[in-house]
Design an enzyme around this catalytic site. Structure first.
Site, PDB file in Angstrom:
ATOM      1  N   SER A  12       0.825  -1.204   0.000  1.00 42.43           N
ATOM      2  CA  SER A  12       0.000   0.000   0.000  1.00 42.43           C
ATOM      3  C   SER A  12       0.865   1.263   0.000  1.00 42.43           C
ATOM      4  O   SER A  12       1.670   1.450  -0.905  1.00 42.43           O
ATOM      5  CB  SER A  12      -0.957  -0.045   1.198  1.00 42.43           C
ATOM      6  OG  SER A  12      -1.950   0.942   1.093  1.00 42.43           O
ATOM      7  N   HIS A  44      -8.171  -4.741  -0.609  1.00 36.20           N
ATOM      8  CA  HIS A  44      -7.079  -3.957  -0.045  1.00 36.20           C
ATOM      9  C   HIS A  44      -6.895  -4.291   1.429  1.00 36.20           C
ATOM     10  O   HIS A  44      -7.824  -4.248   2.221  1.00 36.20           O
ATOM     11  CB  HIS A  44      -7.334  -2.465  -0.201  1.00 36.20           C
ATOM     12  CG  HIS A  44      -6.122  -1.649   0.097  1.00 36.20           C
ATOM     13  ND1 HIS A  44      -5.151  -1.407  -0.858  1.00 36.20           N
ATOM     14  CD2 HIS A  44      -5.673  -1.063   1.238  1.00 36.20           C
ATOM     15  CE1 HIS A  44      -4.172  -0.694  -0.313  1.00 36.20           C
ATOM     16  NE2 HIS A  44      -4.466  -0.474   0.956  1.00 36.20           N
ATOM     17  N   ASP A 104     -10.093  -3.361  -4.954  1.00 36.94           N
ATOM     18  CA  ASP A 104      -9.128  -2.412  -4.393  1.00 36.94           C
ATOM     19  C   ASP A 104      -9.069  -1.167  -5.269  1.00 36.94           C
ATOM     20  O   ASP A 104      -8.866  -1.268  -6.484  1.00 36.94           O
ATOM     21  CB  ASP A 104      -7.750  -3.086  -4.321  1.00 36.94           C
ATOM     22  CG  ASP A 104      -6.676  -2.211  -3.697  1.00 36.94           C
ATOM     23  OD1 ASP A 104      -6.998  -1.115  -3.196  1.00 36.94           O
ATOM     24  OD2 ASP A 104      -5.500  -2.623  -3.712  1.00 36.94           O
TER      25      ASP A 104
END
Length: 372
Positions: free
Chosen positions: A154, A342, A312
């Site tokens: 991320s 995610h 995501d």
């Protein structure tokens, strides 16, 4: 646990987000502060666990946690940046700590986990990160300079990609990364209306509004700009410093595989608010937006592993980066998880463990085992 969609209410990810929104609405505390308090577990102790030595040290003024496997010749090295929107989570807690211990033991790897957060990592000073691959540090921890990786998930994937680019183009660095492994990385903040942003606009684990807040905080910008970014007013055509060449580097209509374009149309604003890019120059800085790097920079990067998830908002960032790297001649492996969402890479510990997260972790370890 089998996953058949984004996480539902009752998980720490969702409940923490709801509580954080409620606290901020009441004026009790900032969203980020509440979410960080709600989602982070207790800090793990240092010491020796299952043969892995764990210690907390400082590299160039930046706190890191080092995981050392049992001694025995030169080992692999892995520099890891944890996720959390540049503001949340800690490499010393929960699944990040557990995963790094596992990586160190299974791969015979010295793992350097960088405490990436708002207070220690702004997008400008990436230079201090380079000390992690200095010959002195590598020699101290018996790391093979030919087998050093950089990785992150991320927001941590953003930092890993940025550091990889900086080191690959720095002729003063004698040690270069041999691979980079990026897990659903955030790579640009110019187009908040890619197909994945649209399709996952109500995703509970990460939605466009929260991602834009993360970007604005990371770039030290006014949070009141959020509505403008959500409708792409910051990347308007008129008077924009975003040149056609730069636009082509984030153009999902040419960079995404056909299956992900579907019937979506690009949101290109004619007038918008072009002054935003002057107020927030970081949106055009490759140190904050690695997807904007030139083909010449990308061509110098090492073998790359990119994980993307169907559910995501950042899916298309990773897919576009994979395409641009391939076009630049870089060997890229892209593992896409149709049932992934995610954050699932970190949801591998009871009582919040997902089958897709476990498969993702095993695939990540397997790729590093073969390529690092």
């Amino acid at each position: 646990m089998k996953f058949r969609g984004p996480p539902a209410r009752g998980s720490p990810v969702v409940d923490g987000s709801l509580m954080a929104i409620f606290h901020q609405w009441l004026g009790y505390d900032h969203y980020i502060i509440t979410l960080r308090r709600y989602t982070e577990g207790p800090e793990s102790d240092t010491g020796v666990f299952a043969g892995v030595k764990v210690s907390d040290v400082m590299f160039a003024g930046i706190p890191v946690r080092v995981y050392e496997p049992p001694a025995g010749g030169l080992r692999r090295g892995l520099m890891y940046y944890h996720g959390g929107g540049f503001a949340l989570c800690s490499g010393k807690k929960g699944s990040y700590d557990a995963t790094n211990r596992m990586l160190s033991e299974e791969l015979d790897t010295v793992v350097v986990s960088v405490e990436s957060c708002l207070k220690s990592l702004q997008y400008e000073p990436l230079g201090p990160q380079c000390v992690c691959v200095s010959p002195e540090i590598l020699a101290k921890y018996a790391v093979d300079p030919e087998r050093v990786a950089v990785s992150g998930d991320s927001a941590g994937g953003n930092l890993a990609a940025a550091v990889a680019q900086e080191i690959s183009t720095d002729d003063s660095m004698s040690v270069k990364f041999s691979v980079q492994a990026l897990i659903y990385p955030a790579l640009q903040g110019l187009d908040i209306n890619t197909p994945s942003y649209i399709e996952n606009q109500y995703a509970p684990s990460l939605n466009p509004s929260i991602m834009v807040q993360f970007w604005l905080q990371y770039l030290n910008a006014d949070l009141s700009l959020e509505p403008q970014l959500l409708v792409n007013n910051h990347s308007a055509l008129r008077h924009s410093p975003l040149t056609p060449e730069l636009r082509s580097r984030v153009d999902w209509t040419t960079l995404l595989p056909e299956k992900y374009k579907k019937n979506h149309k690009p949101l290109i604003v004619e007038n918008g608010s072009p002054e935003i890019l002057k107020e927030v120059p970081g949106l055009l800085d490759v140190r904050a937006a690695p997807l904007l790097a030139s083909p010449e920079v990308l061509a110098k990067l090492p073998r790359t592993y990119i994980i993307t998830c169907e559910h995501d908002v950042l899916r298309d960032d990773g897919l576009m980066y994979a395409r641009r790297l391939q076009d630049a001649g870089v060997m890229v492996t892209n593992d896409h998880y149709e049932d992934g969402f995610h954050g699932c890479f970190s949801l591998v510990m009871w009582p919040v463990d997902f089958d897709v997260g476990k498969r993702m972790l095993r695939g990540y370890i397997s790729w590093l085992q073969k390529n690092l």
